[in-house]
Design an enzyme around this catalytic site. Structure first.
Site, PDB file in Angstrom:
ATOM      1  CB  ALA A 286     -16.491 -20.570  -9.941  1.00  0.00           C
TER       2      ALA A 286
ATOM      3  NE  ARG B 273       0.748  -9.099   1.872  1.00  0.00           N
ATOM      4  CZ  ARG B 273       0.564  -8.000   2.223  1.00  0.00           C
ATOM      5  NH1 ARG B 273       0.461  -7.573   3.285  1.00  0.00           N
ATOM      6  NH2 ARG B 273       0.615  -7.245   0.955  1.00  0.00           N
TER       7      ARG B 273
ATOM      8  CE  LYS C 275      -4.424  -8.366  -7.319  1.00  0.00           C
ATOM      9  NZ  LYS C 275      -5.635  -7.426  -7.305  1.00  0.00           N
TER      10      LYS C 275
ATOM     11  CD  GLU D  55      -6.329  -0.068  -0.308  1.00  0.00           C
ATOM     12  OE1 GLU D  55      -6.647   0.330   0.849  1.00  0.00           O
ATOM     13  OE2 GLU D  55      -6.108  -1.374  -0.776  1.00  0.00           O
TER      14      GLU D  55
ATOM     15  CB  VAL E 215      -0.799  -0.048   1.122  1.00  0.00           C
ATOM     16  CG1 VAL E 215      -1.796   1.504   1.184  1.00  0.00           C
ATOM     17  CG2 VAL E 215      -1.967  -1.194   1.054  1.00  0.00           C
TER      18      VAL E 215
ATOM     19  CB  CYS F 293      -7.807  -6.648   1.013  1.00  0.00           C
ATOM     20  SG  CYS F 293      -6.678  -5.458   1.016  1.00  0.00           S
TER      21      CYS F 293
ATOM     22  CG  PHE G 299     -15.069  -9.293  -7.389  1.00  0.00           C
ATOM     23  CD1 PHE G 299     -14.855  -8.370  -8.065  1.00  0.00           C
ATOM     24  CD2 PHE G 299     -14.173  -9.839  -6.581  1.00  0.00           C
ATOM     25  CE1 PHE G 299     -13.528  -7.898  -8.075  1.00  0.00           C
ATOM     26  CE2 PHE G 299     -12.716  -9.209  -6.385  1.00  0.00           C
ATOM     27  CZ  PHE G 299     -12.712  -8.135  -7.047  1.00  0.00           C
TER      28      PHE G 299
END
Ligand code: UDX
Length: 408
Positions: A210, A285, A278, A152, A12, A218, A207
């Site tokens: 699957a 994490r 991702k 954010e 961040v 987060c 979002f």
């Protein structure tokens, strides 16, 4: 233009600081990790983020961005201090505020005049008042300050939004993962279901992918912290608990699929494609890969792993696996490949070459990035998540390569 200090030079803080500097502000990034700051001063970034290195280099060279471990030096004459340190999950799921406390205490001892303290990390409700009380107690008597909240996408003074938004998005993911497991048993295709659902503007397509569930710094932490806040305030956060449970099960389902096809996983050679939580980050994490690797190692599987950018970070925390130079090397001799992260690179693989490298062409696509029919045509035994076919339907188990040679 303003003079800004950012405490915490991580995912961040570093990005926030570099972007502010690029907009023309004078920014000092502060971190207590000396090695990290020494690296940044030599242009070595502690994290991967597309375009970040160029941004940091450009602004460091122009003098708008600098790095230090010294609070006094970082806060001299500063107008804004952004708190961007970690707020990891504590033992009971609460947000652990130890790093925030220590940052604000150090800050209070060196700030003077007028300053605006910005809570940038995700922090529980009531943190603004708590930070203000530390500044009042430890800061100089004539200090003029305000504490504002800006995690954010957050509007100032509305600290619930962030937790609720992230929990809602996590709920969307767990919802579609539950639909996926129903599809898997009943023969539906969750991608078609999600596409259809998404056409309804009230629902939207975002979002609803699957897969192996959400990870990162987060969602897991925020859902846990919100559930904790709810429970200690007399609520029963049943939906949030279900969201977390479905997310855990999404990862475990890989084990079940592998066992259905391979039987015992002891000594079986398995390739893992993707380690970061991702694509386009080296952030490990709460990555599904870490949990899957842990579970596979507990069953004594042998693992060959590959990720396009997270290898250096992974080497430091994952032990007992072979790190490979590319996806084909991770597939070499393996009886199964598990695709964990939806990196673009994995969409563009030469699938025939990949299959040829393997001892048995079992492909578990944990992110549904491949077309099942196309992969089956290449000769893979393919299982996605909720793509209508469940490994139970397979014909018998995959024989160990050693057993095959023994019977020949
Ligand atoms: C998230 C929020 O999106 C962001 O608004 C907030 O400020 C911080 O948390 P981030 O953690 O960077 O951002 O990642 P995001 O892209 O949201 O993905 C989170 C996880 O969910 C990833 O593990 C991703 O693989 C997973 N995911 C996302 C799914 O499994 N399915 C989806 O449909 C979307």
């Amino acid at each position: 233009m303003s003079t800004i200090t950012v405490t915490g030079a991580g995912y961040v803080g570093l990005v926030t600081g570099a972007c502010f500097a690029d907009l023309g502000n004078t920014v000092t990034c502060l971190d207590i990790d000396e090695a990290r700051i020494a690296g940044l001063n030599r242009g070595i970034l502690p994290i991967y983020e597309p375009g970040l290195k160029e941004l940091v280099d450009r602004n460091r060279e122009s003098g708008r961005l600098r790095f230090t471990t010294d609070y006094q030096d970082a806060c001299r004459g500063t107008e804004f201090v952004f708190i961007a340190v970690n707020t990891p999950s504590g033992q009971e799921g609460e947000a652990d505020m130890g790093q925030v406390r220590s940052a604000v205490e150090s800050l209070a001892r060196v700030v003077s005049g007028r300053v605006i303290v910005v809570n940038k990390s995700t922090m529980p409700i009531g943190t603004g008042d708590w930070v203000a009380s530390i500044l009042e107690r430890l800061g100089p008597p004539d200090l003029q300050f305000a504490v504002v909240s800006n995690p954010e996408f957050l509007r100032e003074g509305a600290a619930m939004i962030k937790y609720a938004s992230n929990a809602f998005l996590a709920t969307k993911i767990s919802f579609i993962n539950e639909i996926a497991s129903i599809c898997e048993k009943l023969g539906g295709d969750v991608k078609t279901v999600a596409r259809g659902m998404g056409l309804d503007k009230r629902i939207g397509t975002a979002f609803l992918d699957a897969g192996l569930g959400y990870g990162g710094s987060c969602f897991p932490k925020d859902v846990k912290a919100l559930a904790h806040m709810a429970a200690v305030n007399g609520c029963h956060p049943q939906l949030l608990r279900a969201v977390m449970e479905i997310n855990r099960d999404a990862r475990r389902s890989v084990m079940w699929k592998l066992r259905q096809r391979l039987g015992s996983l002891e000594d079986r050679l398995i390739g893992i494609l993707g380690l970061s939580f991702k694509p386009n980050t080296d952030d490990l994490r709460e990555s599904p890969a870490l949990e899957i690797i842990h579970l596979l190692r507990a069953e004594h599987a042998r693992l060959q792993v590959y990720d396009p950018v997270a290898m250096d970070k992974a080497r430091r925390i994952i032990k007992g696996v072979e790190f490979c130079e590319d996806a084909y090397a991770a597939a070499a001799g393996a009886e199964a490949l598990v695709l964990v992260t939806d990196w673009n690179e994995f969409k563009q693989l030469d699938m025939a070459r990949l299959k040829a490298a393997m001892a048995y062409p079992l492909f578990i696509d944990g992110r549904n990035i491949h077309d099942p029919e196309q992969l089956r045509r290449v000769g893979f035994e393919y299982y996605g998540v909720g793509r209508g076919q469940s490994p139970e339907a397979g014909n018998g188990r995959v024989t160990r390569p050693t057993q095959v040679s023994a019977t020949v």
